[in-house]
Design a protein around this motif. Structure first.
Motif, PDB file in Angstrom:
ATOM      1  N   ARG A  49      50.336  48.528  54.325  1.00 20.80           N
ATOM      2  CA  ARG A  49      50.623  47.185  53.799  1.00 20.80           C
ATOM      3  C   ARG A  49      49.785  46.075  54.440  1.00 20.80           C
ATOM      4  N   PRO A  50      49.525  46.096  55.737  1.00 24.66           N
ATOM      5  CA  PRO A  50      48.717  45.009  56.321  1.00 24.66           C
ATOM      6  C   PRO A  50      47.318  44.885  55.722  1.00 24.66           C
ATOM      7  N   PHE A  51      46.818  45.974  55.121  1.00 23.23           N
ATOM      8  CA  PHE A  51      45.464  45.963  54.562  1.00 23.23           C
ATOM      9  C   PHE A  51      45.452  45.642  53.054  1.00 23.23           C
ATOM     10  N   LEU A  52      46.652  45.429  52.526  1.00 19.64           N
ATOM     11  CA  LEU A  52      46.790  45.272  51.069  1.00 19.64           C
ATOM     12  C   LEU A  52      46.026  44.057  50.555  1.00 19.64           C
ATOM     13  N   ASP A  53      46.122  42.919  51.246  1.00 22.30           N
ATOM     14  CA  ASP A  53      45.491  41.688  50.753  1.00 22.30           C
ATOM     15  C   ASP A  53      43.971  41.818  50.719  1.00 22.30           C
ATOM     16  N   ALA A  54      43.416  42.442  51.760  1.00 20.97           N
ATOM     17  CA  ALA A  54      41.955  42.610  51.803  1.00 20.97           C
ATOM     18  C   ALA A  54      41.485  43.546  50.689  1.00 20.97           C
ATOM     19  N   ILE A  55      42.257  44.625  50.462  1.00 21.28           N
ATOM     20  CA  ILE A  55      41.908  45.555  49.368  1.00 21.28           C
ATOM     21  C   ILE A  55      41.967  44.834  48.031  1.00 21.28           C
ATOM     22  N   ARG A  56      43.028  44.034  47.840  1.00 25.20           N
ATOM     23  CA  ARG A  56      43.187  43.301  46.559  1.00 25.20           C
ATOM     24  C   ARG A  56      41.980  42.399  46.308  1.00 25.20           C
ATOM     25  N   LYS A  57      41.569  41.631  47.321  1.00 26.70           N
ATOM     26  CA  LYS A  57      40.448  40.709  47.145  1.00 26.70           C
ATOM     27  C   LYS A  57      39.161  41.455  46.805  1.00 26.70           C
ATOM     28  N   GLU A  58      38.944  42.569  47.486  1.00 26.33           N
ATOM     29  CA  GLU A  58      37.726  43.339  47.228  1.00 26.33           C
ATOM     30  C   GLU A  58      37.732  43.929  45.820  1.00 26.33           C
ATOM     31  N   VAL A  59      38.895  44.431  45.394  1.00 26.16           N
ATOM     32  CA  VAL A  59      39.003  45.002  44.048  1.00 26.16           C
ATOM     33  C   VAL A  59      38.767  43.930  42.995  1.00 26.16           C
ATOM     34  N   VAL A  60      39.383  42.746  43.167  1.00 26.53           N
ATOM     35  CA  VAL A  60      39.216  41.658  42.192  1.00 26.53           C
ATOM     36  C   VAL A  60      37.755  41.227  42.121  1.00 26.53           C
ATOM     37  N   ALA A  61      37.112  41.100  43.263  1.00 32.42           N
ATOM     38  CA  ALA A  61      35.702  40.697  43.283  1.00 32.42           C
ATOM     39  C   ALA A  61      34.830  41.716  42.554  1.00 32.42           C
ATOM     40  N   ALA A  62      35.116  43.003  42.752  1.00 34.95           N
ATOM     41  CA  ALA A  62      34.329  44.044  42.079  1.00 34.95           C
ATOM     42  C   ALA A  62      34.559  44.024  40.571  1.00 34.95           C
ATOM     43  N   ILE A  63      35.802  43.828  40.173  1.00 33.65           N
ATOM     44  CA  ILE A  63      36.118  43.775  38.737  1.00 33.65           C
ATOM     45  C   ILE A  63      35.390  42.608  38.075  1.00 33.65           C
ATOM     46  N   GLN A  64      35.434  41.429  38.714  1.00 32.42           N
ATOM     47  CA  GLN A  64      34.788  40.258  38.120  1.00 32.42           C
ATOM     48  C   GLN A  64      33.268  40.391  38.113  1.00 32.42           C
ATOM     49  N   ALA A  65      32.750  41.119  39.079  1.00 37.77           N
ATOM     50  CA  ALA A  65      31.291  41.308  39.134  1.00 37.77           C
ATOM     51  C   ALA A  65      30.811  42.299  38.082  1.00 37.77           C
ATOM     52  N   GLU A  66      31.628  43.305  37.785  1.00 39.42           N
ATOM     53  CA  GLU A  66      31.173  44.396  36.915  1.00 39.42           C
ATOM     54  C   GLU A  66      31.651  44.279  35.475  1.00 39.42           C
ATOM     55  N   ILE A  67      32.707  43.494  35.246  1.00 42.15           N
ATOM     56  CA  ILE A  67      33.238  43.373  33.876  1.00 42.15           C
ATOM     57  C   ILE A  67      33.230  41.900  33.470  1.00 42.15           C
ATOM     58  N   PRO A  68      32.249  41.488  32.661  1.00 39.79           N
ATOM     59  CA  PRO A  68      32.094  40.070  32.305  1.00 39.79           C
ATOM     60  C   PRO A  68      33.363  39.449  31.696  1.00 39.79           C
ATOM     61  N   GLU A  69      34.124  40.238  30.944  1.00 37.45           N
ATOM     62  CA  GLU A  69      35.310  39.680  30.280  1.00 37.45           C
ATOM     63  C   GLU A  69      36.334  39.141  31.276  1.00 37.45           C
ATOM     64  N   TYR A  70      36.339  39.700  32.489  1.00 36.63           N
ATOM     65  CA  TYR A  70      37.296  39.257  33.507  1.00 36.63           C
ATOM     66  C   TYR A  70      36.713  38.209  34.456  1.00 36.63           C
ATOM     67  N   ASP A  71      35.472  37.809  34.223  1.00 35.68           N
ATOM     68  CA  ASP A  71      34.839  36.828  35.099  1.00 35.68           C
ATOM     69  C   ASP A  71      34.937  35.437  34.475  1.00 35.68           C
ATOM     70  N   ARG A  72      35.998  34.720  34.795  1.00 37.56           N
ATOM     71  CA  ARG A  72      36.211  33.380  34.255  1.00 37.56           C
ATOM     72  C   ARG A  72      36.522  32.427  35.405  1.00 37.56           C
ATOM     73  N   PRO A  73      35.495  32.041  36.154  1.00 39.28           N
ATOM     74  CA  PRO A  73      35.713  31.210  37.351  1.00 39.28           C
ATOM     75  C   PRO A  73      36.327  29.849  37.042  1.00 39.28           C
ATOM     76  N   THR A  74      36.153  29.352  35.824  1.00 46.90           N
ATOM     77  CA  THR A  74      36.686  28.026  35.484  1.00 46.90           C
ATOM     78  C   THR A  74      38.133  28.095  34.994  1.00 46.90           C
ATOM     79  N   ASN A  75      38.642  29.295  34.855  1.00 45.32           N
ATOM     80  CA  ASN A  75      40.009  29.458  34.346  1.00 45.32           C
ATOM     81  C   ASN A  75      40.907  29.955  35.478  1.00 45.32           C
TER      82      ASN A  75
END
Length: 396
Positions: free
Chosen positions: A24-50
């Motif tokens: 559990r202590p590592f959960l937040d860091a994993i979440r951030k890394e996963v979200v960053a990878a998703i937004q980098a690799e899948i354009p549909e999920y990359d909406r920085p203004t939203n």
């Protein structure tokens, strides 16, 4: 099914419950890394203004990770919670009009990044290596259940949306052909809800078909509206004069007896339907050709003549009475000669050519007609009304 679920739950039951506490202590860091990878690799999920959309992605990833840890810490937890949550997410993706491809791609990225971080924890001696295999198996089961539940929810919502869309299109169809003319605004509102591009004009086709014997309905372009749960079947054709429309109608209705009403404005579908019904009735009687789509626009004169047949019968009684004195076979020949003579501007030689008889025969018949009708053959109004009555008789 129960045995399958027991196999899926097995890896969770064999993992020490305290393992979740280590992760559990590592959960937040994993979440951030996963979200960053998703937004980098899948354009549909990359909406920085939203901000709302970005927060939704963070929450979705966190939810998946937390559910996994909850199942690790409490092995008795049912997979049904995961299934219910991700069924709802699948339904939401369908309602938003998105493809599941992006979601499944994000799921694969999440699994890859999460597993990479978990392996690194084992390498750093934070995570016992002896449970790594079981943890990997549990994670695969968890991801598979998420994917399956999301797909099921997506399919369920698509089915519901398709049914709702079809119901809206049926309501739109009924509105377009209603005797009480709808307003153009009402049509546009319902068309928008039914995802139907509003045309500039329309026409109505009626189709003769024994639906109970043949369930192979005509294959129509997607923007055609149709009802085949009634006889005759009925189709609304948007912009019938547009490119390829004539070919599309003829191709779809090949082998069916059908009639195409006139092109009308959006609010006048009932008129197009009435004329199409009239034309279909005449095609059933062989007054109009029934082997192909009968177009009202090409048969206006015939349709006009048959609007009130009793009236035309009265016209015939008034002007063609003298022919009744003749015997039936000869009466028919004289009627054909008279009609042809009226159509050929009273040219005996042209009549002979059209009927395929000798000009002398034509002149003999014309003398008989002159004896029967007298001065009426010199009256333009009488000749016009005679021609109308004779045309109807010939068409019958």
């Amino acid at each position: 099914m129960r045995q399958t679920q027991e196999l899926a739950d097995e890896p969770f039951s064999r993992i020490p419950p305290e393992l979740a506490h280590h992760l559990r202590p590592f959960l937040d860091a994993i979440r951030k890394e996963v979200v960053a990878a998703i937004q980098a690799e899948i354009p549909e999920y990359d909406r920085p203004t939203n901000d709302t959309y970005t927060k939704t992605i963070h929450t979705g990833v966190e939810l998946g990770l937390n559910l996994l840890l909850d199942r690790l810490s409490t092995p008795g937890i049912s997979a049904q919670e995961v299934i219910n949550i991700y069924r709802g997410i699948g339904r939401g993706e369908a309602r938003e009009g998105r493809s599941l491809d992006s979601f499944q791609g994000a799921l694969r990225i999440g699994a890859r990044i999460s597993w990479r971080r978990i392996v690194s924890l084992a390498d750093a001696d934070v995570l016992p290596r002896e449970v790594l295999g079981l943890l990997g198996e549990a994670a695969l089961v968890h991801i598979d259940e998420i994917a399956t539940a999301t797909s099921a929810g997506y399919a369920e919502a698509q089915l519901h949306l398709a049914g709702e869309l079809q119901r809206r299109r049926l309501r739109l169809f009924d509105m377009l052909i209603a005797e009480q003319p709808p307003t153009e605004e009402a049509i546009r509102d319902l068309a928008h809800a039914a995802h139907w591009p509003v045309p500039a004009s329309l026409a109505v086709v009626v189709v003769d078909h024994h639906w109970e014997r043949d369930t192979l309905y005509p294959i129509l372009p997607p923007d055609f509206l149709a009802r085949f749960d009634q006889r005759p079947g009925c189709i609304v054709v948007p912009d019938p004069g547009g490119p390829g429309r004539t070919r599309a109608v003829d191709s779809a209705l090949q082998g069916h007896r059908a009639a195409l009403g006139p092109t009308v404005q959006l609010t006048e579908g009932a008129r197009s339907l009435r004329w199409a019904m009239d034309a279909l009735t005449l095609a059933r009687r062989d007054v109009l050709p029934g082997g192909e789509v009968v177009r009202c626009s090409e048969n206006l004169a015939t349709m006009l003549l048959f609007q009130d047949e009793a009236l035309v019968d009265a016209l015939a009684e008034r002007h063609l009475g003298p022919l009744e004195r003749m015997r039936p076979p000869y009466r028919a020949r004289l009627a054909d000669t008279l009609l042809c003579w009226l159509q050929c501007s009273r040219n005996a030689n042209e009549v002979a050519g059209r009927l395929g008889i000798h000009p002398q025969t034509v002149r003999y018949r014309l003398r008989q007609l002159d004896e029967l009708f007298g001065d009426r053959l010199q009256d333009p109004d009488a000749r016009f009304e005679m021609e109308l009555a004779l045309r109807v008789q010939q068409l019958r």
